[in-house]
Write a protein that holds these residues in place. Structure first.
Motif, short mmCIF file in Angstrom:
data_model
loop_
_atom_site.label_atom_id
_atom_site.label_comp_id
_atom_site.label_asym_id
_atom_site.label_seq_id
_atom_site.Cartn_x
_atom_site.Cartn_y
_atom_site.Cartn_z
N THR A 122 -20.47 -13.99 -28.62
CA THR A 122 -21.19 -14.88 -27.72
C THR A 122 -20.45 -14.56 -26.38
N VAL A 123 -21.15 -14.10 -25.45
CA VAL A 123 -20.72 -13.74 -24.12
C VAL A 123 -21.43 -14.37 -23.02
N ALA A 124 -20.98 -14.27 -21.79
CA ALA A 124 -21.51 -14.91 -20.58
C ALA A 124 -22.20 -14.17 -19.67
N GLN A 125 -23.39 -14.63 -19.23
CA GLN A 125 -24.01 -13.87 -18.19
C GLN A 125 -24.16 -14.69 -16.76
N THR A 126 -23.99 -13.74 -15.76
CA THR A 126 -24.40 -14.42 -14.39
C THR A 126 -25.53 -13.68 -13.97
N GLU A 127 -25.30 -12.71 -12.79
CA GLU A 127 -26.40 -12.04 -12.60
C GLU A 127 -26.65 -10.71 -13.56
N ARG A 128 -25.40 -10.57 -14.29
CA ARG A 128 -25.45 -9.45 -15.19
C ARG A 128 -24.44 -9.96 -16.60
N ILE A 129 -24.45 -9.43 -17.62
CA ILE A 129 -23.99 -9.59 -18.84
C ILE A 129 -22.62 -9.17 -18.77
N HIS A 130 -21.44 -10.15 -19.13
CA HIS A 130 -20.13 -9.87 -19.09
C HIS A 130 -19.83 -9.47 -20.58
N ASN A 131 -19.93 -8.38 -20.68
CA ASN A 131 -19.56 -7.81 -22.02
C ASN A 131 -18.26 -8.20 -22.82
N LEU A 132 -17.38 -8.16 -21.95
CA LEU A 132 -15.97 -8.45 -22.54
C LEU A 132 -15.55 -9.66 -21.97
N CYS A 133 -16.21 -10.68 -21.91
CA CYS A 133 -15.68 -11.98 -21.95
C CYS A 133 -16.49 -13.17 -22.67
N GLY A 134 -15.91 -13.29 -24.01
CA GLY A 134 -16.51 -13.92 -24.97
C GLY A 134 -15.79 -13.91 -26.26
N VAL A 135 -16.75 -14.68 -27.26
CA VAL A 135 -16.16 -14.79 -28.68
C VAL A 135 -16.90 -13.73 -29.48
N PHE A 136 -15.70 -13.09 -30.13
CA PHE A 136 -16.06 -12.07 -31.25
C PHE A 136 -15.50 -12.24 -32.39
N SER A 137 -16.57 -12.11 -33.53
CA SER A 137 -16.26 -12.60 -34.84
C SER A 137 -15.79 -11.03 -35.52
N SER A 138 -14.92 -11.35 -36.58
CA SER A 138 -14.42 -10.13 -37.20
C SER A 138 -15.52 -9.71 -38.12
N SER A 139 -16.46 -10.40 -38.40
CA SER A 139 -17.62 -10.00 -39.16
C SER A 139 -18.50 -8.82 -38.56
N ILE A 140 -17.87 -8.26 -37.17
CA ILE A 140 -18.71 -7.05 -36.62
C ILE A 140 -17.75 -5.91 -36.78
N ARG A 141 -16.70 -5.98 -37.47
CA ARG A 141 -15.95 -4.71 -37.94
C ARG A 141 -16.80 -3.49 -38.25
N ASN A 142 -17.78 -3.64 -39.22
CA ASN A 142 -18.54 -2.61 -39.74
C ASN A 142 -19.20 -1.80 -38.94
N SER A 143 -20.03 -2.85 -37.79
CA SER A 143 -20.65 -2.19 -36.67
C SER A 143 -19.74 -1.30 -35.74
N ILE A 144 -18.57 -1.79 -35.65
CA ILE A 144 -17.47 -1.03 -34.96
C ILE A 144 -17.11 0.29 -35.30
N THR A 145 -16.93 0.10 -36.66
CA THR A 145 -16.50 1.47 -37.17
C THR A 145 -17.62 2.38 -37.32
N LYS A 146 -18.96 2.18 -37.44
CA LYS A 146 -19.96 2.81 -37.43
C LYS A 146 -20.23 3.46 -36.07
N MET A 147 -20.07 2.70 -34.98
CA MET A 147 -20.19 3.04 -33.81
C MET A 147 -19.00 4.16 -33.42
N LEU A 148 -17.94 3.85 -33.66
CA LEU A 148 -16.73 4.87 -33.44
C LEU A 148 -16.86 6.25 -34.15
N SER A 149 -17.63 6.07 -35.32
CA SER A 149 -17.77 7.53 -36.25
C SER A 149 -19.12 8.15 -35.42
N ASP A 150 -19.97 7.37 -34.83
CA ASP A 150 -20.92 8.14 -34.11
C ASP A 150 -20.65 8.42 -32.76
N ASP A 151 -19.21 8.44 -32.44
CA ASP A 151 -18.81 8.34 -30.94
C ASP A 151 -19.60 7.71 -29.92
#
Length: 196
Positions: A122-151
């Motif tokens: 869950t993130v904030a948006q004003t005139e743009r989305i603020h990607n790094l101001c929000g709540v992140f669940s540990s359930s996204i770990r697999n997504s992050i691992t896959k992204m990092l492996s794909d650079d």
């Protein structure tokens, strides 16, 4: 007594600060010796657990190093920081905020946290989305691992890959990012006026 949030908070301080020309996390701010100390002291009353994410320990005010989460790997990427943070907090949600957004209000943080129940992110948006101001669940770990492996290091891509809630908030200046000296001086002016 202030509202205490039940989830941990992590302040991201590991960026390169290339546009600022020096490490912005260590710049003095308001009555604090550094922007990091300002964010830390301001948020501490509201969170049971508060941490700082960084590449190295560069903070003289931290009495306890257990409050520090050091990025794994050499790459400067918010995704690497998120990966390291998520590994620390299994099966829970974490509030993430960058060191260079010191004007985001506790009321706004409260709105974001209260809107995060049924979402991975869950993130904030004003005139743009603020990607790094929000709540992140540990359930996204697999997504992050896959992204990092794909650079892939774009946080916006991470948001698209998960069940993300974007909260629209008024554009009132609180999301000013201190990326350069002009924005830094503007934020100092705003904080000085609010203290008077």
């Amino acid at each position: 007594m202030p509202t205490t949030f039940n989830i941990p908070c992590v302040i991201l301080c590991g960026g390169r600060s290339s546009r600022m020309g020096e490490d912005k996390s260590l710049l003095p701010f308001d009555h604090s010796n550094s922007l990091t100390q300002y964010q830390y002291d301001r948020l501490k009353p509201y969170f049971k657990e508060l941490y700082i994410s960084s590449k190295i320990n560069k903070f003289d005010f931290l009495e306890d190093e257990s409050s520090l989460i050091l990025d794994e790997g050499e790459v400067f990427s918010p995704l690497v920081a998120l990966d390291t943070i998520i590994k620390k907090f299994e099966n829970q949600k974490i509030f993430i905020i960058t060191v260079d957004t010191p004007l985001v209000s506790i009321d706004t943080i409260n709105k974001i946290i209260n809107s995060s129940n049924d979402y991975d992110i869950t993130v904030a948006q004003t005139e743009r989305i603020h990607n790094l101001c929000g709540v992140f669940s540990s359930s996204i770990r697999n997504s992050i691992t896959k992204m990092l492996s794909d650079d892939i290091h774009k946080v916006g891509y991470l948001l698209k890959q998960n069940n993300t809630n974007v909260i629209n908030l008024p554009e009132n200046g609180e999301f000013i990012n201190l990326n350069d000296k002009d924005e830094y001086n503007k934020a100092l002016e705003i904080i000085s006026l609010s203290n008077n």
